[in-house]
Design an enzyme around this catalytic site. Structure first.
Site, short mmCIF file in Angstrom:
data_model
loop_
_atom_site.label_atom_id
_atom_site.label_comp_id
_atom_site.label_asym_id
_atom_site.label_seq_id
_atom_site.Cartn_x
_atom_site.Cartn_y
_atom_site.Cartn_z
N ARG A 159 104.66 73.85 87.04
CA ARG A 159 103.48 74.27 87.46
C ARG A 159 103.90 75.31 88.69
O ARG A 159 103.16 76.27 88.67
CB ARG A 159 102.70 73.25 88.27
CG ARG A 159 102.25 71.92 87.15
CD ARG A 159 101.17 72.45 86.60
NE ARG A 159 99.84 72.48 87.31
CZ ARG A 159 98.71 72.50 86.96
NH1 ARG A 159 98.17 72.60 85.48
NH2 ARG A 159 97.55 72.63 87.61
N LYS A 194 100.57 79.40 74.85
CA LYS A 194 99.05 79.47 74.49
C LYS A 194 99.02 80.70 73.40
O LYS A 194 99.77 81.38 73.33
CB LYS A 194 97.95 79.62 75.49
CG LYS A 194 98.14 78.19 76.28
CD LYS A 194 96.71 78.75 77.42
CE LYS A 194 96.71 77.59 78.51
NZ LYS A 194 95.46 77.70 79.43
N THR A 245 95.99 79.13 88.09
CA THR A 245 95.34 79.03 87.02
C THR A 245 94.73 80.57 86.51
O THR A 245 94.71 81.12 85.50
CB THR A 245 94.17 78.23 86.89
OG1 THR A 245 94.64 76.88 87.32
CG2 THR A 245 93.22 78.04 85.70
N ASN A 274 95.44 82.45 80.21
CA ASN A 274 96.53 82.67 81.09
C ASN A 274 97.89 82.26 80.58
O ASN A 274 98.78 81.54 81.31
CB ASN A 274 96.17 81.93 82.25
CG ASN A 274 95.90 80.26 81.96
OD1 ASN A 274 95.94 79.78 80.89
ND2 ASN A 274 95.16 79.63 82.82
N HIS A 308 100.28 76.53 79.43
CA HIS A 308 99.74 75.29 79.93
C HIS A 308 100.97 74.46 80.68
O HIS A 308 102.05 74.39 79.91
CB HIS A 308 98.89 74.58 78.93
CG HIS A 308 98.74 73.09 79.25
ND1 HIS A 308 97.72 72.52 80.00
CD2 HIS A 308 99.53 71.84 78.92
CE1 HIS A 308 97.93 71.27 80.08
NE2 HIS A 308 98.83 71.08 79.62
N TYR A 359 91.84 68.39 76.15
CA TYR A 359 90.95 68.98 77.25
C TYR A 359 89.90 68.08 77.77
O TYR A 359 88.81 68.47 78.26
CB TYR A 359 90.70 70.60 76.86
CG TYR A 359 91.55 71.40 76.86
CD1 TYR A 359 92.34 71.56 78.37
CD2 TYR A 359 91.97 72.29 76.21
CE1 TYR A 359 93.29 72.57 78.43
CE2 TYR A 359 93.05 73.34 76.11
CZ TYR A 359 93.67 73.49 77.28
OH TYR A 359 94.68 74.33 77.71
N ARG A 383 102.27 83.48 85.08
CA ARG A 383 100.79 83.97 84.99
C ARG A 383 100.57 85.32 85.87
O ARG A 383 99.85 86.30 85.57
CB ARG A 383 99.85 82.85 85.42
CG ARG A 383 99.48 81.82 84.37
CD ARG A 383 99.09 80.77 85.05
NE ARG A 383 98.64 79.68 83.93
CZ ARG A 383 98.26 78.48 84.36
NH1 ARG A 383 98.31 78.09 85.49
NH2 ARG A 383 97.90 77.55 83.11
N GLU A 415 99.73 63.79 77.05
CA GLU A 415 99.74 65.21 76.36
C GLU A 415 100.90 65.15 75.51
O GLU A 415 100.60 65.48 74.16
CB GLU A 415 99.90 66.21 77.31
CG GLU A 415 98.31 66.27 78.06
CD GLU A 415 98.67 67.40 79.29
OE1 GLU A 415 99.64 67.91 79.45
OE2 GLU A 415 97.48 67.37 79.91
P1 DAT Z 1 95.22 74.77 84.42
O1 DAT Z 1 95.79 75.20 83.12
O2 DAT Z 1 96.05 75.71 85.71
O3 DAT Z 1 96.10 73.26 84.61
P2 DAT Z 1 92.91 73.67 84.23
O4 DAT Z 1 93.48 72.53 83.86
O5 DAT Z 1 91.76 73.46 85.30
O6 DAT Z 1 94.01 74.73 84.76
O7 DAT Z 1 91.77 74.40 83.17
C1 DAT Z 1 92.52 74.46 81.95
C2 DAT Z 1 92.18 75.89 81.44
O8 DAT Z 1 90.78 76.34 81.39
C3 DAT Z 1 92.86 76.79 82.14
O9 DAT Z 1 94.26 76.96 82.03
C4 DAT Z 1 92.16 78.26 81.81
C5 DAT Z 1 90.81 77.53 81.63
N1 DAT Z 1 89.98 77.47 82.93
C6 DAT Z 1 89.94 76.56 84.07
N2 DAT Z 1 89.24 77.09 84.75
C7 DAT Z 1 88.38 78.05 84.47
C8 DAT Z 1 87.45 78.75 85.04
N3 DAT Z 1 86.63 78.68 85.90
N4 DAT Z 1 86.87 80.04 84.17
C9 DAT Z 1 87.44 80.30 82.96
N5 DAT Z 1 88.25 79.41 82.40
C10 DAT Z 1 88.89 78.43 83.18
MG MG Z 2 95.24 71.50 83.76
#
Ligand code: DAT
Ligand code: MG
Length: 145
Positions: free
Chosen positions: A87, A11, A93, A118, A121, A51, A104, A132
């Site tokens: 993962r 990212k 996350t 973080n 992705h 997203y 991370r 994707e």
């Molecule tokens: P991941 O990237 O671990 O698959 P995700 O798909 O739930 O997580 O969310 C996508 C991204 O959005 C994640 O990398 C960071 C952000 N994010 C997710 N949950 C969040 C939260 N509760 N507060 C702030 N940012 C968040």
């Molecule tokens: Mg995700």
């Protein structure tokens, strides 16, 4: 244990911090293959597709703003069980909670922002991965070798 492809993104925070090589090093050290790779500042239209599952959540707008803020590296990573495997390499996350030893957990932290910056992705399922990859690598949608 089937051969899989997963979409990994280093990212904009990881790119700006010069962590692209470190992330790719960990992927290769684990034994996965880098099947395709490009650097670009992602456009909002494709980010909205990518997203879509998070649309309407409080972190959605900050997430798209952050992801559109600068260059990122898009990678197709290939290997048996590469989706689950990446993962695991990435960790949780929330980079504060992510375990040491993960990307991370070792390289990330909370910066006091609305969105978790973080570093990486990784696709979360075979369906997500193919969807994707289709968004970011429209010429690479063909079947596995
Ligand atoms: P991941 O990237 O671990 O698959 P995700 O798909 O739930 O997580 O969310 C996508 C991204 O959005 C994640 O990398 C960071 C952000 N994010 C997710 N949950 C969040 C939260 N509760 N507060 C702030 N940012 C968040
Ligand atoms: Mg995700």
């Amino acid at each position: 244990a089937s051969l899989e492809r997963t979409l990994v993104i280093v990212k904009p925070d990881g790119y700006a911090r010069g962590l692209t090589g470190e992330v790719l090093r960990r992927i290769e050290a684990k034994g996965y293959t880098l099947a395709a790779l490009h650097v670009t500042t992602p456009d909002r239209e494709r980010l909205a597709q990518h997203y879509a599952e998070h649309e309407g959540k409080p972190f959605y707008e900050p997430l798209v703003d952050f992801m559109a803020s600068g260059p990122a590296t898009f990678v197709i990573v290939e290997g048996h069980r590469a989706i689950e495997g990446f993962r695991a390499l990435a960790g949780a996350t929330d980079p504060t909670a992510a375990l040491p030893g993960t990307i991370r957990g070792d390289l990330g932290r909370d910066w006091g922002l609305k969105v978790q910056q973080n570093i990486v992705h990784g696709s979360d399922s075979t369906e997500s991965a193919e969807r994707e990859i289709g968004i970011w690598f429209p010429d690479e949608v063909s079947a596995l070798r």
